[in-house]
Motif scaffolding. Structure first.
Motif, PDB file in Angstrom:
ATOM      1  N   TYR A 159      29.882  -8.012  -4.765  1.00  0.00           N
ATOM      2  CA  TYR A 159      28.622  -7.973  -5.482  1.00  0.00           C
ATOM      3  C   TYR A 159      27.916  -9.315  -5.400  1.00  0.00           C
ATOM      4  N   VAL A 160      26.614  -9.286  -5.365  1.00  0.00           N
ATOM      5  CA  VAL A 160      25.804 -10.467  -5.610  1.00  0.00           C
ATOM      6  C   VAL A 160      25.863 -10.737  -7.113  1.00  0.00           C
ATOM      7  N   MET A 161      26.011 -11.999  -7.469  1.00  0.00           N
ATOM      8  CA  MET A 161      26.021 -12.374  -8.883  1.00  0.00           C
ATOM      9  C   MET A 161      24.841 -13.285  -9.172  1.00  0.00           C
ATOM     10  N   GLY A 162      24.274 -13.111 -10.354  1.00  0.00           N
ATOM     11  CA  GLY A 162      23.124 -13.927 -10.715  1.00  0.00           C
ATOM     12  C   GLY A 162      23.162 -14.354 -12.166  1.00  0.00           C
ATOM     13  N   TRP A 163      22.385 -15.374 -12.450  1.00  0.00           N
ATOM     14  CA  TRP A 163      22.172 -15.840 -13.819  1.00  0.00           C
ATOM     15  C   TRP A 163      20.676 -15.813 -14.110  1.00  0.00           C
ATOM     16  N   PHE A 173      14.704 -15.716 -13.651  1.00  0.00           N
ATOM     17  CA  PHE A 173      15.806 -16.001 -12.737  1.00  0.00           C
ATOM     18  C   PHE A 173      16.192 -17.465 -12.834  1.00  0.00           C
ATOM     19  N   VAL A 174      17.502 -17.722 -12.768  1.00  0.00           N
ATOM     20  CA  VAL A 174      18.013 -19.089 -12.761  1.00  0.00           C
ATOM     21  C   VAL A 174      18.707 -19.388 -11.441  1.00  0.00           C
ATOM     22  N   ALA A 175      19.702 -18.557 -11.090  1.00  0.00           N
ATOM     23  CA  ALA A 175      20.479 -18.809  -9.876  1.00  0.00           C
ATOM     24  C   ALA A 175      21.149 -17.524  -9.421  1.00  0.00           C
ATOM     25  N   GLY A 176      21.425 -17.446  -8.115  1.00  0.00           N
ATOM     26  CA  GLY A 176      22.121 -16.295  -7.563  1.00  0.00           C
ATOM     27  C   GLY A 176      23.053 -16.741  -6.456  1.00  0.00           C
ATOM     28  N   ILE A 177      24.084 -15.925  -6.210  1.00  0.00           N
ATOM     29  CA  ILE A 177      25.068 -16.264  -5.185  1.00  0.00           C
ATOM     30  C   ILE A 177      25.517 -14.998  -4.469  1.00  0.00           C
ATOM     31  N   SER A 178      25.677 -15.107  -3.158  1.00  0.00           N
ATOM     32  CA  SER A 178      26.098 -13.964  -2.365  1.00  0.00           C
ATOM     33  C   SER A 178      27.559 -13.626  -2.639  1.00  0.00           C
ATOM     34  N   SER A 179      28.007 -12.505  -2.120  1.00  0.00           N
ATOM     35  CA  SER A 179      29.336 -11.997  -2.455  1.00  0.00           C
ATOM     36  C   SER A 179      30.452 -12.954  -2.068  1.00  0.00           C
ATOM     37  N   ARG A 180      30.315 -13.617  -0.942  1.00  0.00           N
ATOM     38  CA  ARG A 180      31.361 -14.552  -0.512  1.00  0.00           C
ATOM     39  C   ARG A 180      31.044 -15.997  -0.885  1.00  0.00           C
ATOM     40  N   ALA A 214      20.750 -19.233  -4.313  1.00  0.00           N
ATOM     41  CA  ALA A 214      19.317 -19.400  -4.572  1.00  0.00           C
ATOM     42  C   ALA A 214      19.161 -19.936  -5.983  1.00  0.00           C
ATOM     43  N   TYR A 215      18.130 -20.752  -6.175  1.00  0.00           N
ATOM     44  CA  TYR A 215      17.880 -21.367  -7.476  1.00  0.00           C
ATOM     45  C   TYR A 215      16.403 -21.325  -7.818  1.00  0.00           C
ATOM     46  N   ALA A 216      16.124 -21.226  -9.097  1.00  0.00           N
ATOM     47  CA  ALA A 216      14.762 -21.416  -9.553  1.00  0.00           C
ATOM     48  C   ALA A 216      14.376 -22.872  -9.349  1.00  0.00           C
ATOM     49  N   ASP A 217      13.127 -23.118  -9.060  1.00  0.00           N
ATOM     50  CA  ASP A 217      12.678 -24.491  -8.830  1.00  0.00           C
ATOM     51  C   ASP A 217      12.975 -25.385 -10.028  1.00  0.00           C
ATOM     52  N   SER A 218      12.907 -24.817 -11.211  1.00  0.00           N
ATOM     53  CA  SER A 218      13.071 -25.611 -12.433  1.00  0.00           C
ATOM     54  C   SER A 218      14.496 -26.129 -12.629  1.00  0.00           C
ATOM     55  N   VAL A 219      15.462 -25.567 -11.892  1.00  0.00           N
ATOM     56  CA  VAL A 219      16.852 -25.994 -12.077  1.00  0.00           C
ATOM     57  C   VAL A 219      17.461 -26.585 -10.816  1.00  0.00           C
ATOM     58  N   LYS A 220      16.749 -26.567  -9.712  1.00  0.00           N
ATOM     59  CA  LYS A 220      17.283 -27.104  -8.465  1.00  0.00           C
ATOM     60  C   LYS A 220      17.694 -28.561  -8.625  1.00  0.00           C
ATOM     61  N   VAL A 279      22.870  -6.221  -1.383  1.00  0.00           N
ATOM     62  CA  VAL A 279      22.985  -7.425  -0.565  1.00  0.00           C
ATOM     63  C   VAL A 279      22.169  -8.581  -1.130  1.00  0.00           C
ATOM     64  N   PHE A 280      22.613  -9.781  -0.786  1.00  0.00           N
ATOM     65  CA  PHE A 280      21.919 -10.988  -1.222  1.00  0.00           C
ATOM     66  C   PHE A 280      20.673 -11.217  -0.378  1.00  0.00           C
ATOM     67  N   GLY A 281      19.640 -11.664  -1.071  1.00  0.00           N
ATOM     68  CA  GLY A 281      18.433 -12.093  -0.381  1.00  0.00           C
ATOM     69  C   GLY A 281      17.830 -13.223  -1.183  1.00  0.00           C
ATOM     70  N   SER A 282      17.354 -14.251  -0.503  1.00  0.00           N
ATOM     71  CA  SER A 282      16.851 -15.428  -1.214  1.00  0.00           C
ATOM     72  C   SER A 282      15.676 -15.077  -2.106  1.00  0.00           C
ATOM     73  N   ARG A 283      14.962 -14.042  -1.758  1.00  0.00           N
ATOM     74  CA  ARG A 283      13.885 -13.581  -2.633  1.00  0.00           C
ATOM     75  C   ARG A 283      14.326 -12.375  -3.446  1.00  0.00           C
ATOM     76  N   ARG A 284      14.968 -11.438  -2.796  1.00  0.00           N
ATOM     77  CA  ARG A 284      15.382 -10.210  -3.458  1.00  0.00           C
ATOM     78  C   ARG A 284      16.252 -10.491  -4.681  1.00  0.00           C
ATOM     79  N   SER A 285      17.142 -11.445  -4.556  1.00  0.00           N
ATOM     80  CA  SER A 285      18.105 -11.709  -5.628  1.00  0.00           C
ATOM     81  C   SER A 285      17.518 -12.473  -6.810  1.00  0.00           C
ATOM     82  N   THR A 286      16.226 -12.758  -6.750  1.00  0.00           N
ATOM     83  CA  THR A 286      15.577 -13.412  -7.884  1.00  0.00           C
ATOM     84  C   THR A 286      14.953 -12.406  -8.849  1.00  0.00           C
ATOM     85  N   TYR A 287      14.973 -11.124  -8.487  1.00  0.00           N
ATOM     86  CA  TYR A 287      14.346 -10.104  -9.315  1.00  0.00           C
ATOM     87  C   TYR A 287      15.383  -9.417 -10.196  1.00  0.00           C
TER      88      TYR A 287
END
Length: 127
Positions: free
Chosen positions: A32-36, A47-54, A59-65, A102-110
């Motif tokens: 699974y993709v995991m996100g915060w 959205f804060v952050a997301g990570i692919s299955s492996r 991906a990160y929100a600009d405010s927390v990068k 699946v993880f996507g740098s944009r998709r996983s922010t929604y």
């Protein structure tokens, strides 16, 4: 069915650090993709952050990068959000979420793309 439980929230002074954990149960989330995400009073969930299955993509929100780091330990069915240099504007309820696609740098922010959610943990940063 996946159950997610967040922990590690609390009260911290500005400039301090916290490490949030999200423990999954019910089945493995290693695929699974995991996100915060977080939601402050009177504001929409963001959205804060997301990570692919492996764990190879994040991906990160600009405010927390540069301040927050997401990671995961699939052997423990757990993912983490390390939060450094905390600011008062980081105050919110933080939610862990799992996406079975699946993880996507944009998709996983929604938020709408995530299938399972935890109950949240409160993070309060004092100035």
């Amino acid at each position: 069915q996946v159950q997610l439980v967040e922990s590690g929230g609390g009260l911290v002074q500005a400039g301090g650090s916290l490490r949030l954990s999200c423990a999954a149960s019910g089945r493995t989330v290693s695929d699974y993709v995991m996100g915060w995400f977080r939601q402050a009073p009177g504001k929409e969930r963001e959205f804060v952050a997301g990570i692919s299955s492996r764990g190879g993509s994040t991906a990160y929100a600009d405010s927390v990068k540069g301040r927050f780091t997401i990671s995961r330990d699939n052997a423990k069915n757990t993912n983490y959000l390390q939060m450094n240099s905390l600011k008062p504007e980081d105050t919110a309820i933080y939610y862990c979420a799992a996406d079975k696609t699946v993880f996507g740098s944009r998709r996983s922010t929604y938020a709408s793309n995530y299938d399972y959610w935890g109950q949240g943990t409160q993070v309060t940063v004092s100035s």
